[in-house]
Design a protein around this motif. Structure first.
Motif, short mmCIF file in Angstrom:
data_model
loop_
_atom_site.label_atom_id
_atom_site.label_comp_id
_atom_site.label_asym_id
_atom_site.label_seq_id
_atom_site.Cartn_x
_atom_site.Cartn_y
_atom_site.Cartn_z
N ASN A 97 19.72 -28.25 30.66
CA ASN A 97 19.31 -27.00 30.03
C ASN A 97 17.82 -26.96 29.70
O ASN A 97 17.38 -26.12 28.95
CB ASN A 97 20.14 -26.72 28.77
CG ASN A 97 19.91 -27.73 27.66
OD1 ASN A 97 19.12 -28.66 27.80
ND2 ASN A 97 20.59 -27.54 26.56
N SER A 98 17.04 -27.88 30.26
CA SER A 98 15.60 -27.95 29.95
C SER A 98 14.74 -27.82 31.20
O SER A 98 13.61 -28.30 31.22
CB SER A 98 15.29 -29.27 29.25
OG SER A 98 15.99 -29.38 28.06
N GLN A 99 15.26 -27.18 32.25
CA GLN A 99 14.50 -27.09 33.49
C GLN A 99 13.24 -26.25 33.34
O GLN A 99 12.23 -26.50 33.98
CB GLN A 99 15.38 -26.52 34.61
CG GLN A 99 16.56 -27.40 34.96
CD GLN A 99 16.15 -28.77 35.44
OE1 GLN A 99 15.14 -28.93 36.11
NE2 GLN A 99 16.93 -29.79 35.09
N SER A 100 13.30 -25.23 32.50
CA SER A 100 12.14 -24.34 32.36
C SER A 100 11.16 -24.81 31.29
O SER A 100 10.14 -24.16 31.07
CB SER A 100 12.62 -22.93 32.03
OG SER A 100 13.29 -22.94 30.79
N ALA A 101 11.44 -25.91 30.62
CA ALA A 101 10.56 -26.39 29.55
C ALA A 101 9.30 -27.00 30.16
O ALA A 101 9.32 -27.58 31.24
CB ALA A 101 11.28 -27.43 28.71
N THR A 102 8.19 -26.85 29.45
CA THR A 102 6.94 -27.45 29.91
C THR A 102 6.69 -28.74 29.14
O THR A 102 6.99 -28.84 27.95
CB THR A 102 5.75 -26.48 29.68
OG1 THR A 102 5.70 -26.17 28.29
CG2 THR A 102 5.91 -25.21 30.47
N SER A 103 6.13 -29.70 29.83
CA SER A 103 5.87 -30.99 29.20
C SER A 103 4.61 -30.90 28.34
O SER A 103 3.84 -29.94 28.42
CB SER A 103 5.69 -32.07 30.27
OG SER A 103 4.51 -31.83 31.01
N VAL A 104 4.39 -31.93 27.56
CA VAL A 104 3.20 -31.99 26.71
C VAL A 104 1.95 -32.03 27.58
O VAL A 104 0.94 -31.38 27.29
CB VAL A 104 3.27 -33.22 25.78
CG1 VAL A 104 1.98 -33.38 25.00
CG2 VAL A 104 4.45 -33.12 24.86
N GLU A 105 2.03 -32.76 28.67
CA GLU A 105 0.89 -32.86 29.58
C GLU A 105 0.54 -31.48 30.15
O GLU A 105 -0.64 -31.11 30.23
CB GLU A 105 1.22 -33.83 30.72
CG GLU A 105 0.09 -34.04 31.70
CD GLU A 105 0.47 -35.01 32.80
OE1 GLU A 105 -0.33 -35.14 33.74
OE2 GLU A 105 1.54 -35.62 32.73
#
Length: 119
Positions: A97-105
């Protein structure tokens, strides 16, 4: 010295206004939190069903002998872990459920691009 006494005499009415404002602020600060009492208050016997079920399972496991590996694996495969099962599984972040999340980088890179004006 005369200038100093003149300034003090001019500030005398202002001091009263500042003092009155500070007293009013303290009074309101002490009385307004009482308005929170009128909000919803839960009954002491209310509780989350999932939490009570988790506590019941935890108590059962604590009273019984240590479970066998096969039992633990079967219960763990049903949800998040052996005791919690699938309680609140929709609230947790997982790869599914986190495919659209952006990483900190990616966030830092986007910020730096905005700051520098480079796209």
């Amino acid at each position: 010295m005369k200038i100093f006494s003149f300034v003090l005499s001019v500030l005398r009415p202002v001091r009263f206004v500042i003092l009155a404002f500070a007293c009013t602020l303290l009074l309101l600060n002490n009385t307004l939190p009482a308005f929170a009492i009128s909000s919803y208050q839960s009954h002491p016997t209310e509780g989350t069903t999932q939490l009570l079920e988790t506590q019941r399972k935890t108590d059962e496991v604590a009273k019984s002998e240590p479970p066998k590996l096969k039992e633990v694996q079967e219960k763990s495969n049903k949800g998040l872990n052996e005791v919690q099962g699938d309680a609140d599984i929709n609230k947790m972040n997982r790869p599914e459920n986190s495919q659209s999340a952006t990483s900190v980088e990616e966030n830092v890179q986007n910020f730096l691009e905005k700051v520098t004006g480079n796209k």
